[in-house]
Design a protein around this motif. Structure first.
Motif, mmCIF file in Angstrom:
data_model
loop_
_atom_site.group_PDB
_atom_site.id
_atom_site.type_symbol
_atom_site.label_atom_id
_atom_site.label_comp_id
_atom_site.label_asym_id
_atom_site.label_seq_id
_atom_site.Cartn_x
_atom_site.Cartn_y
_atom_site.Cartn_z
ATOM 1 N N ASN A 220 -8.451 -2.296 10.180
ATOM 2 C CA ASN A 220 -7.196 -2.359 9.441
ATOM 3 C C ASN A 220 -6.558 -0.981 9.331
ATOM 4 N N THR B 136 -6.918 4.271 4.922
ATOM 5 C CA THR B 136 -6.797 2.883 4.500
ATOM 6 C C THR B 136 -8.132 2.413 3.930
ATOM 7 N N PRO B 137 -8.121 1.839 2.737
ATOM 8 C CA PRO B 137 -9.377 1.338 2.162
ATOM 9 C C PRO B 137 -10.000 0.269 3.064
ATOM 10 N N GLN B 138 -11.315 0.274 3.145
ATOM 11 C CA GLN B 138 -12.045 -0.675 3.976
ATOM 12 C C GLN B 138 -12.715 -1.742 3.111
ATOM 13 N N THR B 139 -12.836 -2.918 3.667
ATOM 14 C CA THR B 139 -13.583 -3.999 3.019
ATOM 15 C C THR B 139 -14.803 -4.284 3.890
ATOM 16 N N THR B 140 -15.557 -5.266 3.514
ATOM 17 C CA THR B 140 -16.710 -5.658 4.332
ATOM 18 C C THR B 140 -16.318 -6.629 5.443
ATOM 19 N N ALA B 141 -15.059 -6.999 5.546
ATOM 20 C CA ALA B 141 -14.621 -7.994 6.533
ATOM 21 C C ALA B 141 -14.937 -7.580 7.974
ATOM 22 N N VAL C 82 -4.322 -8.499 -6.661
ATOM 23 C CA VAL C 82 -4.584 -7.058 -6.661
ATOM 24 C C VAL C 82 -3.748 -6.331 -7.654
ATOM 25 N N HIS D 297 -17.335 -5.281 8.981
ATOM 26 C CA HIS D 297 -18.619 -4.584 9.113
ATOM 27 C C HIS D 297 -19.614 -5.404 9.914
ATOM 28 N N VAL E 255 -6.136 -13.908 -3.610
ATOM 29 C CA VAL E 255 -6.425 -12.534 -4.012
ATOM 30 C C VAL E 255 -5.375 -12.069 -5.007
ATOM 31 N N TYR F 142 0.842 -1.196 0.000
ATOM 32 C CA TYR F 142 0.000 0.000 0.000
ATOM 33 C C TYR F 142 0.880 1.250 0.000
ATOM 34 N N SER G 200 -1.374 -15.585 0.662
ATOM 35 C CA SER G 200 -2.598 -14.917 0.245
ATOM 36 C C SER G 200 -2.691 -14.700 -1.256
#
Length: 178
Positions: free
Chosen positions: A143, A128-133, A178, A135, A176, A52, A172
């Motif tokens: 994160n 920092t970008p968020q995911t649904t992990a 990216v 929520h 994934v 990142y 990982s």
């Protein structure tokens, strides 16, 4: 006696990477370091955070995975530990620093006085970008808090090995892309 050997990651431009691969740390010269962990070479504790950071930098960069070894009890200022944070606050008070003195200056002072070689702390990265992990209604995980290490100047012996880190070496990468 070194008793902690950990993998750490650093991202930088080619000339700095070459120094690191030769097991020579390069002191950051960023003016914002006084608001972080002070003088030294900064490392992330995982590849993803380093990647990142790599995307935030301008120019051709590489990620280096280093093996860093130090004595946990004698060499580390661990600011993830409330007791050691209190030591930093008390030593800053004794040194005459004000509450508005940047934390990196206080850290540098304590590290020089106590001959500490490594600093570990948490950094908050609100962008920092968020995911649904994470929520869920009662979740406390995030994160946006990152572990950052800073190897203080003059301690090249802490670097035990260094190599170019490759994404395909990570578990990982099979899940994934990216």
């Amino acid at each position: 006696m070194p008793n902690m050997k950990i993998p750490l990651f650093h991202c930088n431009l080619t000339p700095i990477v070459a120094e690191l691969l030769a097991l020579r740390s390069v002191v950051s010269n960023h003016p914002m370091d006084i608001y972080w962990e002070g003088d030294g070479m900064y490392f992330w504790d995982n590849f993803g955070n380093t990647r990142y950071w790599q995307m935030q930098k301008a120019g051709p960069t590489q990620i280096v995975e280093c093996s860093v070894e130090f004595d946990y009890e004698k060499d580390l200022l661990d600011l993830t530990d409330l007791e050691q944070e209190r030591v930093l606050a008390f030593s800053s008070y004794l040194a005459g620093f004000s509450e508005t003195t940047p934390v990196g200056i206080k850290i540098d002072y304590l590290c020089q006085k106590a001959k500490l070689k490594v600093v570990r702390g948490f950094g908050r990265y609100d962008k920092t970008p968020q995911t649904t992990a994470f929520h869920d209604k009662y979740g406390n995980l995030s994160n946006r808090i990152k572990v950052i290490y800073c190897s203080k100047p003059g301690y090249n012996e802490l670097l035990q090995s260094a190599r170019i880190a490759r994404e395909e070496d990570l578990w990982s990468s099979q899940y994934v892309s990216v």
